[in-house]
Write a protein that holds these residues in place. Structure first.
Motif, PDB file in Angstrom:
ATOM      1  N   GLU A  29       0.860  -1.183   0.000  1.00  0.00           N
ATOM      2  CA  GLU A  29       0.000   0.000   0.000  1.00  0.00           C
ATOM      3  C   GLU A  29       0.891   1.225   0.000  1.00  0.00           C
ATOM      4  N   VAL A  30       0.583   2.184  -0.858  1.00  0.00           N
ATOM      5  CA  VAL A  30       1.308   3.449  -0.881  1.00  0.00           C
ATOM      6  C   VAL A  30       0.490   4.470  -0.107  1.00  0.00           C
ATOM      7  N   ILE A  31       1.121   5.073   0.874  1.00  0.00           N
ATOM      8  CA  ILE A  31       0.495   6.176   1.600  1.00  0.00           C
ATOM      9  C   ILE A  31       1.192   7.449   1.136  1.00  0.00           C
ATOM     10  N   ASP A  32       0.483   8.237   0.332  1.00  0.00           N
ATOM     11  CA  ASP A  32       1.043   9.457  -0.240  1.00  0.00           C
ATOM     12  C   ASP A  32       0.933  10.576   0.796  1.00  0.00           C
ATOM     13  N   VAL A  33       2.078  11.065   1.236  1.00  0.00           N
ATOM     14  CA  VAL A  33       2.095  12.107   2.259  1.00  0.00           C
ATOM     15  C   VAL A  33       2.254  13.505   1.656  1.00  0.00           C
ATOM     16  N   THR A  34       2.196  13.595   0.330  1.00  0.00           N
ATOM     17  CA  THR A  34       2.348  14.874  -0.352  1.00  0.00           C
ATOM     18  C   THR A  34       1.309  15.877   0.149  1.00  0.00           C
ATOM     19  N   GLY A  35       1.775  16.966   0.726  1.00  0.00           N
ATOM     20  CA  GLY A  35       0.872  18.023   1.184  1.00  0.00           C
ATOM     21  C   GLY A  35      -0.065  17.610   2.300  1.00  0.00           C
ATOM     22  N   LYS A  36       0.287  16.556   3.040  1.00  0.00           N
ATOM     23  CA  LYS A  36      -0.578  16.057   4.114  1.00  0.00           C
ATOM     24  C   LYS A  36       0.229  15.990   5.413  1.00  0.00           C
ATOM     25  N   PRO A  37       0.312  17.111   6.118  1.00  0.00           N
ATOM     26  CA  PRO A  37       1.145  17.170   7.325  1.00  0.00           C
ATOM     27  C   PRO A  37       0.793  16.115   8.376  1.00  0.00           C
ATOM     28  N   ALA A  38      -0.468  15.776   8.521  1.00  0.00           N
ATOM     29  CA  ALA A  38      -0.860  14.777   9.527  1.00  0.00           C
ATOM     30  C   ALA A  38      -0.284  13.409   9.181  1.00  0.00           C
ATOM     31  N   LEU A  39      -0.322  13.034   7.895  1.00  0.00           N
ATOM     32  CA  LEU A  39       0.252  11.753   7.487  1.00  0.00           C
ATOM     33  C   LEU A  39       1.773  11.778   7.586  1.00  0.00           C
ATOM     34  N   TRP A  40       2.382  12.933   7.256  1.00  0.00           N
ATOM     35  CA  TRP A  40       3.839  13.064   7.378  1.00  0.00           C
ATOM     36  C   TRP A  40       4.242  12.904   8.845  1.00  0.00           C
ATOM     37  N   ASP A  41       3.482  13.526   9.741  1.00  0.00           N
ATOM     38  CA  ASP A  41       3.760  13.399  11.178  1.00  0.00           C
ATOM     39  C   ASP A  41       3.596  11.956  11.645  1.00  0.00           C
ATOM     40  N   GLU A  42       2.570  11.269  11.135  1.00  0.00           N
ATOM     41  CA  GLU A  42       2.351   9.857  11.466  1.00  0.00           C
ATOM     42  C   GLU A  42       3.564   9.021  11.039  1.00  0.00           C
ATOM     43  N   MET A  43       4.042   9.262   9.815  1.00  0.00           N
ATOM     44  CA  MET A  43       5.200   8.541   9.309  1.00  0.00           C
ATOM     45  C   MET A  43       6.424   8.807  10.179  1.00  0.00           C
ATOM     46  N   SER A  44       6.662  10.060  10.491  1.00  0.00           N
ATOM     47  CA  SER A  44       7.829  10.429  11.306  1.00  0.00           C
ATOM     48  C   SER A  44       7.760   9.811  12.695  1.00  0.00           C
ATOM     49  N   ALA A  45       6.569   9.780  13.275  1.00  0.00           N
ATOM     50  CA  ALA A  45       6.401   9.184  14.608  1.00  0.00           C
ATOM     51  C   ALA A  45       6.674   7.679  14.573  1.00  0.00           C
ATOM     52  N   LYS A  46       6.225   7.004  13.513  1.00  0.00           N
ATOM     53  CA  LYS A  46       6.413   5.554  13.402  1.00  0.00           C
ATOM     54  C   LYS A  46       7.858   5.171  13.116  1.00  0.00           C
ATOM     55  N   THR A  47       8.565   6.017  12.354  1.00  0.00           N
ATOM     56  CA  THR A  47       9.883   5.635  11.856  1.00  0.00           C
ATOM     57  C   THR A  47      11.044   6.362  12.514  1.00  0.00           C
ATOM     58  N   GLY A  48      10.777   7.511  13.107  1.00  0.00           N
ATOM     59  CA  GLY A  48      11.861   8.334  13.628  1.00  0.00           C
ATOM     60  C   GLY A  48      12.627   9.028  12.516  1.00  0.00           C
ATOM     61  N   ARG A  49      12.088   9.015  11.315  1.00  0.00           N
ATOM     62  CA  ARG A  49      12.734   9.628  10.156  1.00  0.00           C
ATOM     63  C   ARG A  49      11.788  10.619   9.503  1.00  0.00           C
ATOM     64  N   ASN A  50      12.385  11.591   8.806  1.00  0.00           N
ATOM     65  CA  ASN A  50      11.600  12.646   8.187  1.00  0.00           C
ATOM     66  C   ASN A  50      11.864  12.719   6.680  1.00  0.00           C
ATOM     67  N   THR A  51      12.120  11.562   6.067  1.00  0.00           N
ATOM     68  CA  THR A  51      12.358  11.491   4.631  1.00  0.00           C
ATOM     69  C   THR A  51      11.506  10.372   4.042  1.00  0.00           C
ATOM     70  N   VAL A  52      11.250  10.481   2.745  1.00  0.00           N
ATOM     71  CA  VAL A  52      10.539   9.423   2.032  1.00  0.00           C
ATOM     72  C   VAL A  52      11.477   8.821   1.006  1.00  0.00           C
ATOM     73  N   PRO A  53      11.256   7.574   0.640  1.00  0.00           N
ATOM     74  CA  PRO A  53      10.212   6.690   1.133  1.00  0.00           C
ATOM     75  C   PRO A  53      10.570   6.117   2.497  1.00  0.00           C
ATOM     76  N   GLN A  54       9.563   5.661   3.198  1.00  0.00           N
ATOM     77  CA  GLN A  54       9.723   4.843   4.402  1.00  0.00           C
ATOM     78  C   GLN A  54       8.915   3.587   4.148  1.00  0.00           C
ATOM     79  N   ILE A  55       9.592   2.454   4.253  1.00  0.00           N
ATOM     80  CA  ILE A  55       9.021   1.188   3.806  1.00  0.00           C
ATOM     81  C   ILE A  55       8.910   0.208   4.966  1.00  0.00           C
ATOM     82  N   PHE A  56       7.747  -0.405   5.061  1.00  0.00           N
ATOM     83  CA  PHE A  56       7.491  -1.474   6.030  1.00  0.00           C
ATOM     84  C   PHE A  56       7.184  -2.748   5.269  1.00  0.00           C
TER      85      PHE A  56
END
Length: 84
Positions: A29-56
């Motif tokens: 599943e691709v979660i597009d975080v483009t222009g979506k600060p809440a999803l970007w924050d979710e990604m950063s919280a889960k990964t500890g990283r602030n770059t894309v891609p982040q893959i699980f």
């Protein structure tokens, strides 16, 4: 947990990660975080990283494209996929 990739629509590393996963026949599943600060924050919280891609792969956080590619070259990616 499904295989997930956090991505943006203009990221060349995201496109390379997609090509690698597609070549291996991986469903994800691709979660597009483009222009979506809440999803970007979710990604950063889960990964500890602030770059894309982040893959699980399942519950395992592989990291970004460089991490994915290195895991593939070491044979670790195939082991993760086989364990699903």
């Amino acid at each position: 947990m499904a295989n997930i990739m956090y991505s943006t629509n203009s990221c060349p590393y995201c496109n390379m990660a997609k090509r690698l996963l597609d070549a291996k026949g991986v469903q994800y599943e691709v979660i597009d975080v483009t222009g979506k600060p809440a999803l970007w924050d979710e990604m950063s919280a889960k990964t500890g990283r602030n770059t894309v891609p982040q893959i699980f792969i399942g519950e395992h956080h592989v990291g970004g494209f460089d991490d994915l590619s290195a895991a593939d070259k070491r044979g670790e990616l195939d082991k993760l996929l086989a364990a699903q």
